[in-house]
Design an enzyme around this catalytic site. Structure first.
Site, mmCIF file in Angstrom:
data_model
loop_
_atom_site.group_PDB
_atom_site.id
_atom_site.type_symbol
_atom_site.label_atom_id
_atom_site.label_comp_id
_atom_site.label_asym_id
_atom_site.label_seq_id
_atom_site.Cartn_x
_atom_site.Cartn_y
_atom_site.Cartn_z
ATOM 1 N N ASN A 51 -19.934 8.439 35.462
ATOM 2 C CA ASN A 51 -20.747 7.821 34.409
ATOM 3 C C ASN A 51 -21.983 8.645 34.084
ATOM 4 O O ASN A 51 -22.487 8.609 32.958
ATOM 5 C CB ASN A 51 -21.172 6.410 34.815
ATOM 6 N N ASP A 104 -17.316 14.785 27.822
ATOM 7 C CA ASP A 104 -16.559 13.585 27.473
ATOM 8 C C ASP A 104 -15.113 13.697 27.942
ATOM 9 O O ASP A 104 -14.465 12.689 28.234
ATOM 10 C CB ASP A 104 -16.608 13.369 25.952
ATOM 11 N N ASP A 107 -15.270 13.586 32.315
ATOM 12 C CA ASP A 107 -15.718 12.443 33.105
ATOM 13 C C ASP A 107 -14.565 11.673 33.752
ATOM 14 O O ASP A 107 -14.633 11.286 34.926
ATOM 15 C CB ASP A 107 -16.602 11.500 32.270
ATOM 16 N N ARG A 112 -11.098 10.373 38.662
ATOM 17 C CA ARG A 112 -9.851 10.428 39.439
ATOM 18 C C ARG A 112 -9.974 11.388 40.619
ATOM 19 O O ARG A 112 -9.395 11.152 41.683
ATOM 20 C CB ARG A 112 -8.699 10.836 38.524
ATOM 21 N N ASP A 125 -17.702 4.770 28.727
ATOM 22 C CA ASP A 125 -17.303 5.970 27.989
ATOM 23 C C ASP A 125 -17.059 5.660 26.513
ATOM 24 O O ASP A 125 -17.657 6.264 25.614
ATOM 25 C CB ASP A 125 -16.042 6.551 28.630
ATOM 26 N N HIS A 126 -16.187 4.700 26.249
ATOM 27 C CA HIS A 126 -15.837 4.395 24.862
ATOM 28 C C HIS A 126 -16.977 3.699 24.121
ATOM 29 O O HIS A 126 -17.100 3.836 22.897
ATOM 30 C CB HIS A 126 -14.571 3.543 24.821
ATOM 31 N N ASP A 129 -19.136 6.442 23.006
ATOM 32 C CA ASP A 129 -18.435 7.167 21.940
ATOM 33 C C ASP A 129 -18.621 6.467 20.596
ATOM 34 O O ASP A 129 -18.762 7.121 19.552
ATOM 35 C CB ASP A 129 -16.947 7.280 22.260
#
Length: 396
Positions: A51, A104, A107, A112, A125-126, A129
């Site tokens: 994040n 972007d 991340d 993972r 994230d989104h 965005d």
């Protein structure tokens, strides 16, 4: 109000069942960018929270917006006869734009890699965005600007809406199908624009004055690419994915009304903001285009974030966003008639209110989900075991 909880108990329960599902078919992304990101992510230390990478990329986009706002406040810097933006600024903006795009893309891989994936990471994230759309588009506008060789502020307003609706289409798809189909236009636009920024520093903005082909100017190419990508690629692919889900009987919402609810707030925002432009006694868009774009983009981002929360928690999207109420009131006031000074005050006040409201929404949602999942939003540190909290991590 400071401790208001935007995420309902039903939505929190929905997040517990959420599983990430996305499809990426873009050749540029699959065969070029992902291998590149897989290499880049190895540079980051394993203690770095995903994040934090996401937020850093967003800050770079905002910095580019502010940098161009300083050197090109009224979008006339690229016009003939005006003082142009220094070449070094285009180089900085181009590099930072590509860095933001890379962060972007990295991340999720960092999440993972560190085994720290969570629903909050995807939402974070989104959500960022959705707000980045306005900063990205408005920054690109400075390449051409307005004037005899540029694009009018109203046309850019329409282009901004094309980008905004293209963005929300992907999340509308997921709201109805449960699968996020990543749009092709995003990767292509980010790589292209980063390259164009650098080219502008080398050849100068004067190069964009010349015709691209016959009487077809570069500014026309810029406009055609945005409209063309949306109408010929993004929209058809979204409708195709929706239709396939309908044929396979896998749609999450059976009624037409429920399926299109996510568009209500964005469409009303478009209607109200356009009405303000058309009714404005002082031609507010010509007077303060950058602020007006920011007002629209922030309100849009707030509605989109609410949609993302609903799609991830499998709950119903709200019909209308309450932020549209003060905008409606202002449009009514402007229609009655106000002085240019008062109208400018109304615009700046509304933009500040939308920004603060959206930041408050974001902070509170992150706080709620962090508490719910017992995780830290910007750190991979384990929670204090003395508090009896299960030890988890945070990321995309």
């Amino acid at each position: 109000m400071a401790s208001y909880e935007y995420v309902s108990p039903e939505q929190l329960a929905g997040f517990d069942k959420y599983k990430y599902s996305a499809v990426d078919t873009n050749p540029l992304s699959l065969y070029v960018m992902h291998p590149f990101w897989n290499t880049v992510v190895k540079v980051f230390p394993t203690w770095l929270a995903p994040n934090l990478i996401t937020f850093s990329g967003f800050l770079l986009v905002v910095f580019n917006f502010l940098l161009l706002a300083y050197f090109d406040p009224d979008f006339y810097a690229s016009a003939p006869g005006h003082k142009h933006v220094p070449d070094w600024v285009w180089i900085v903006v181009g590099i930072l734009n590509f860095m933001a795009y890379t962060l972007d893309g990295v991340d999720g891989k960092q999440a993972r890699r560190t085994n720290s994936s969570s629903p909050l990471g995807e939402l974070f994230d989104h959500g960022l965005d959705s707000w980045s759309c306005v900063y990205f588009v408005v920054t690109v506008y400075s390449i051409f600007g307005r004037g005899s060789s540029g694009v009018s502020v109203f046309l850019l307003y329409l282009l901004l809406w094309v980008v905004l609706f293209s963005f929300i289409l992907s999340h509308w798809e997921k709201y109805n199908t449960g699968i996020l189909f990543l749009p092709w236009g995003y990767d292509i636009s980010q790589v292209t624009i980063s390259f164009v920024y650098i080219v502008t520093a080398v050849v100068g903005v004067e190069a964009w004055y010349e015709p691209f082909l016959f009487n077809f100017l570069y500014r026309d190419l810029f406009t055609a690419m945005i409209f063309g990508c949306a109408l010929c690629v993004t929209l058809p692919m979204s409708l195709l994915n929706f239709f396939r889900s309908y044929k396979n009987n896998t749609l999450k919402h059976n009624s037409v009304y429920e399926a299109v609810v996510p568009f209500f707030s964005p469409c009303l925002l478009f209607i109200l903001s356009t009405a303000w432009i058309l009714l404005s006694p002082s031609d507010i868009l010509e007077l303060h285009p950058r602020v007006f774009y920011l007002m629209v983009g922030t309100a849009f981002a707030n509605s989109t974030c609410q949609l993302i929360v609903c799609q991830m928690s499998s709950t119903r999207c709200p019909t209308l966003n309450w932020l549209l109420l003060p905008l409606f009131v202002i449009v009514m006031v402007v229609n009655v008639g106000v002085t240019p000074y008062v109208e400018s005050i109304l615009l700046f006040t509304l933009t500040a209110a939308f920004t603060l409201a959206h930041i408050h929404y974001g902070v509170r949602v992150v706080k709620q989900l962090s508490n719910h999942f017992h995780i830290y939003p910007f750190s991979l540190r384990k929670p204090n075991s003395d508090l009896g909290v299960e030890e988890k991590n945070i990321g995309l």
